[in-house]
Design a protein around this motif. Structure first.
Motif, PDB file in Angstrom:
ATOM      1  N   LYS A 149     -26.554 -10.233  15.326  1.00 20.81           N
ATOM      2  CA  LYS A 149     -26.039  -9.032  14.679  1.00 20.81           C
ATOM      3  C   LYS A 149     -24.681  -8.620  15.245  1.00 20.81           C
ATOM      4  N   LEU A 150     -23.886  -7.980  14.385  1.00 20.81           N
ATOM      5  CA  LEU A 150     -22.600  -7.437  14.798  1.00 20.81           C
ATOM      6  C   LEU A 150     -22.713  -5.926  14.979  1.00 20.81           C
ATOM      7  N   LEU A 151     -22.198  -5.433  16.106  1.00 25.15           N
ATOM      8  CA  LEU A 151     -22.184  -4.012  16.425  1.00 25.15           C
ATOM      9  C   LEU A 151     -20.738  -3.595  16.665  1.00 25.15           C
ATOM     10  N   LEU A 152     -20.360  -2.451  16.156  1.00 19.67           N
ATOM     11  CA  LEU A 152     -18.984  -1.984  16.267  1.00 19.67           C
ATOM     12  C   LEU A 152     -18.856  -0.906  17.338  1.00 19.67           C
ATOM     13  N   PHE A 153     -17.796  -1.025  18.151  1.00 18.52           N
ATOM     14  CA  PHE A 153     -17.387   0.069  19.034  1.00 18.52           C
ATOM     15  C   PHE A 153     -15.938   0.368  18.693  1.00 18.52           C
ATOM     16  N   ALA A 154     -15.668   1.544  18.136  1.00 19.61           N
ATOM     17  CA  ALA A 154     -14.328   1.867  17.658  1.00 19.61           C
ATOM     18  C   ALA A 154     -13.891   3.217  18.201  1.00 19.61           C
ATOM     19  N   HIS A 155     -12.687   3.244  18.788  1.00 21.77           N
ATOM     20  CA  HIS A 155     -12.196   4.468  19.429  1.00 21.77           C
ATOM     21  C   HIS A 155     -10.912   4.958  18.787  1.00 21.77           C
ATOM     22  N   SER A 156     -10.828   6.273  18.518  1.00 22.84           N
ATOM     23  CA  SER A 156      -9.617   6.963  18.103  1.00 22.84           C
ATOM     24  C   SER A 156      -8.988   6.322  16.861  1.00 22.84           C
ATOM     25  N   MET A 157      -7.744   5.817  16.944  1.00 22.86           N
ATOM     26  CA  MET A 157      -7.159   5.136  15.799  1.00 22.86           C
ATOM     27  C   MET A 157      -8.048   3.986  15.357  1.00 22.86           C
ATOM     28  N   GLY A 158      -8.650   3.304  16.338  1.00 23.25           N
ATOM     29  CA  GLY A 158      -9.600   2.244  16.014  1.00 23.25           C
ATOM     30  C   GLY A 158     -10.807   2.780  15.276  1.00 23.25           C
ATOM     31  N   GLY A 159     -11.140   4.058  15.529  1.00 24.48           N
ATOM     32  CA  GLY A 159     -12.231   4.688  14.798  1.00 24.48           C
ATOM     33  C   GLY A 159     -11.895   4.863  13.334  1.00 24.48           C
ATOM     34  N   ALA A 160     -10.617   5.133  13.042  1.00 22.26           N
ATOM     35  CA  ALA A 160     -10.165   5.218  11.646  1.00 22.26           C
ATOM     36  C   ALA A 160     -10.192   3.832  11.002  1.00 22.26           C
ATOM     37  N   ILE A 161      -9.693   2.837  11.727  1.00 25.10           N
ATOM     38  CA  ILE A 161      -9.720   1.461  11.225  1.00 25.10           C
ATOM     39  C   ILE A 161     -11.164   1.025  10.985  1.00 25.10           C
ATOM     40  N   GLY A 162     -12.021   1.294  11.974  1.00 27.84           N
ATOM     41  CA  GLY A 162     -13.429   0.908  11.851  1.00 27.84           C
ATOM     42  C   GLY A 162     -14.132   1.618  10.711  1.00 27.84           C
ATOM     43  N   THR A 163     -13.837   2.909  10.536  1.00 28.57           N
ATOM     44  CA  THR A 163     -14.460   3.661   9.446  1.00 28.57           C
ATOM     45  C   THR A 163     -14.057   3.095   8.093  1.00 28.57           C
ATOM     46  N   MET A 164     -12.768   2.831   7.926  1.00 27.93           N
ATOM     47  CA  MET A 164     -12.306   2.253   6.660  1.00 27.93           C
ATOM     48  C   MET A 164     -12.907   0.872   6.423  1.00 27.93           C
ATOM     49  N   PHE A 165     -13.050   0.102   7.501  1.00 28.23           N
ATOM     50  CA  PHE A 165     -13.671  -1.221   7.378  1.00 28.23           C
ATOM     51  C   PHE A 165     -15.111  -1.087   6.890  1.00 28.23           C
ATOM     52  N   LEU A 166     -15.863  -0.169   7.486  1.00 28.75           N
ATOM     53  CA  LEU A 166     -17.266   0.035   7.100  1.00 28.75           C
ATOM     54  C   LEU A 166     -17.383   0.480   5.649  1.00 28.75           C
ATOM     55  N   ALA A 176     -22.796   1.149  14.339  1.00 24.61           N
ATOM     56  CA  ALA A 176     -21.448   1.415  14.849  1.00 24.61           C
ATOM     57  C   ALA A 176     -21.408   2.664  15.715  1.00 24.61           C
ATOM     58  N   VAL A 177     -20.623   2.582  16.784  1.00 24.89           N
ATOM     59  CA  VAL A 177     -20.278   3.736  17.606  1.00 24.89           C
ATOM     60  C   VAL A 177     -18.832   4.097  17.299  1.00 24.89           C
ATOM     61  N   LEU A 178     -18.614   5.349  16.934  1.00 28.64           N
ATOM     62  CA  LEU A 178     -17.270   5.860  16.698  1.00 28.64           C
ATOM     63  C   LEU A 178     -16.963   6.858  17.799  1.00 28.64           C
ATOM     64  N   SER A 179     -16.060   6.489  18.692  1.00 29.22           N
ATOM     65  CA  SER A 179     -15.704   7.311  19.837  1.00 29.22           C
ATOM     66  C   SER A 179     -14.455   8.111  19.517  1.00 29.22           C
ATOM     67  N   ALA A 180     -14.622   9.432  19.397  1.00 29.66           N
ATOM     68  CA  ALA A 180     -13.500  10.323  19.045  1.00 29.66           C
ATOM     69  C   ALA A 180     -12.647   9.720  17.941  1.00 29.66           C
ATOM     70  N   PRO A 181     -13.256   9.360  16.814  1.00 37.25           N
ATOM     71  CA  PRO A 181     -12.514   8.657  15.765  1.00 37.25           C
ATOM     72  C   PRO A 181     -11.431   9.520  15.128  1.00 37.25           C
ATOM     73  N   MET A 182     -10.364   8.879  14.715  1.00 37.84           N
ATOM     74  CA  MET A 182      -9.239   9.570  14.088  1.00 37.84           C
ATOM     75  C   MET A 182      -9.562   9.829  12.618  1.00 37.84           C
ATOM     76  N   HIS A 183     -10.443  10.791  12.370  1.00 42.44           N
ATOM     77  CA  HIS A 183     -10.774  11.206  11.015  1.00 42.44           C
ATOM     78  C   HIS A 183      -9.852  12.334  10.550  1.00 42.44           C
ATOM     79  N   GLU A 184      -9.169  12.951  11.500  1.00 41.82           N
ATOM     80  CA  GLU A 184      -8.121  13.928  11.192  1.00 41.82           C
ATOM     81  C   GLU A 184      -7.215  14.028  12.404  1.00 41.82           C
ATOM     82  N   ILE A 185      -5.921  13.846  12.212  1.00 41.86           N
ATOM     83  CA  ILE A 185      -4.963  13.858  13.315  1.00 41.86           C
ATOM     84  C   ILE A 185      -4.706  15.292  13.783  1.00 41.86           C
ATOM     85  N   ASN A 186      -4.695  15.476  15.080  1.00 40.61           N
ATOM     86  CA  ASN A 186      -4.364  16.777  15.666  1.00 40.61           C
ATOM     87  C   ASN A 186      -2.850  16.827  15.870  1.00 40.61           C
TER      88      ASN A 186
END
Length: 343
Positions: A149-166, A176-186
């Motif tokens: 199985k494939l498991l995702l660990f995606a952080h920040s900008m990578g969280g945005a990339i990972g979310t779009m990939f999913l 998938a684990v999304l660590s402080a994903p960039m779903h909205e830029i501060n």
């Protein structure tokens, strides 16, 4: 506490028992243990190479293969990061029996740069990150994954990339684990509409490739108070790695990168897109995050079919790189989540 949907909940803080603290690298001897224990161990397992991504860009990757691995963890890193930023985390994953794969995104570290100088982060289309990531998985991860199985660990900008990939490719990952994903830029003290207006004007004037105001090239200066972590020892160790390795050095973003990032974050949290994600998601939100806004997390979690949001009290943007009591509890929760998926 607010509910996102029937399968999602907000937890007030990360409270998880650490079963075996001795397996972790404490900040009390961090540099010593990283140099004498972690780095030599990973070097023996490291295999690296390049793939050719979208528009012919050369992209650097690393893989760490475990014999009889439980599963494969694919790491999707954040803005301006490199593979070594994740060596402590990779060390833990390997010791738990996972093979690990990580690629440096276009414009970052040893992958081909795209900015107006050697340090700027820029991208023509954010979707190129996603297609690069898919190519990496198709060409490197799956052929070396032993059908596990494939498991995702995606952080920040990578969280945005990972979310779009999913959202685009639902058949790849089992969780998938999304660590402080960039779903909205501060955008900090500058209102979002002002930052976006400035970036749009710059692009219209043919200056979309210039640094966004407030962003700058790499200057090697140390931040007295790090924005991303409270752990001085981890910060110092990584700061010196970057300072001594030119290919790791990155500055701020172009106006064009900001516009692409702002555009995709609006899209990925819409119901029509987020609802496509049906695998289990563990989304970590840091209390003192100054890089991303929590509102985007709640929107995504409200529409994704099986997303749980965990609020990490006391953490800055990088919970995996925080002081021991935060980092270790975070990693224990991540490992427990992955174990639930593969068993």
């Amino acid at each position: 506490m607010k509910k996102c949907n029937s399968n999602s909940s907000i937890i007030s803080e990360l409270d998880f028992k650490i079963k075996n603290v001795e397996k972790y690298i404490s900040h009390s001897k961090y540099k010593e243990d990283m140099i004498n224990k972690v780095e030599p161990y990973l070097k023996k397992k490291l295999e690296n190479g390049y793939i050719i991504g979208e528009k012919g860009l050369k992209l650097y990757y690393e893989k760490f293969i475990c014999e009889n691995a439980k599963a494969n963890i694919v790491i999707c890193h954040g803005f301006g990061e490199c593979t070594e930023k994740y060596y402590e985390l990779i060390y833990y994953f390997i010791n738990e029996g996972y093979s690990v794969f990580i690629i440096e995104h276009r414009g970052n570290a040893r992958s081909q740069r795209l900015g107006i100088d050697d340090y700027q982060i820029s991208v023509d289309k954010f979707s190129y990150y996603i297609e690069d990531f898919k190519k990496f998985i198709d060409e490197v991860v799956i052929p070396n994954g032993n059908d596990k199985k494939l498991l995702l660990f995606a952080h920040s900008m990578g969280g945005a990339i990972g979310t779009m990939f999913l959202e685009r490719y639902q058949e790849y990952f089992s969780g998938a684990v999304l660590s402080a994903p960039m779903h909205e830029i501060n955008t900090g003290k500058v209102p979002k509409f002002v930052a976006t207006s400035i970036a749009r004007i710059m692009k219209l004037c043919g200056r979309g490739n210039q640094y966004l105001p407030g962003q700058e090239t790499y200057n090697g200066e140390k931040r007295v108070s790090a924005r991303s972590t409270s752990c001085k020892e981890r910060y110092e160790y990584q700061f010196n790695k970057v300072k001594n390795t030119k290919s790791y050095q990155t500055g701020g973003s172009s106006a064009g990168w900001y516009l692409e990032g702002a555009k995709v974050t609006k899209e990925m949290v819409k119901k029509k897109n987020a609802s496509k994600v049906k695998i289990p998601i563990l989304l970590f939100q840091a209390e003192y995050d100054t890089h991303v806004m929590p509102r985007g997390h709640y929107k995504f979690a409200g529409y994704a079919k099986n997303c749980r949001v965990i609020y990490i009290k006391g953490s800055k943007h990088e919970p995996y790189f925080e002081i021991d009591k935060i980092a270790f509890a975070f990693i224990e929760r991540v490992l427990s989540f992955y174990s639930e998926i593969i068993n």
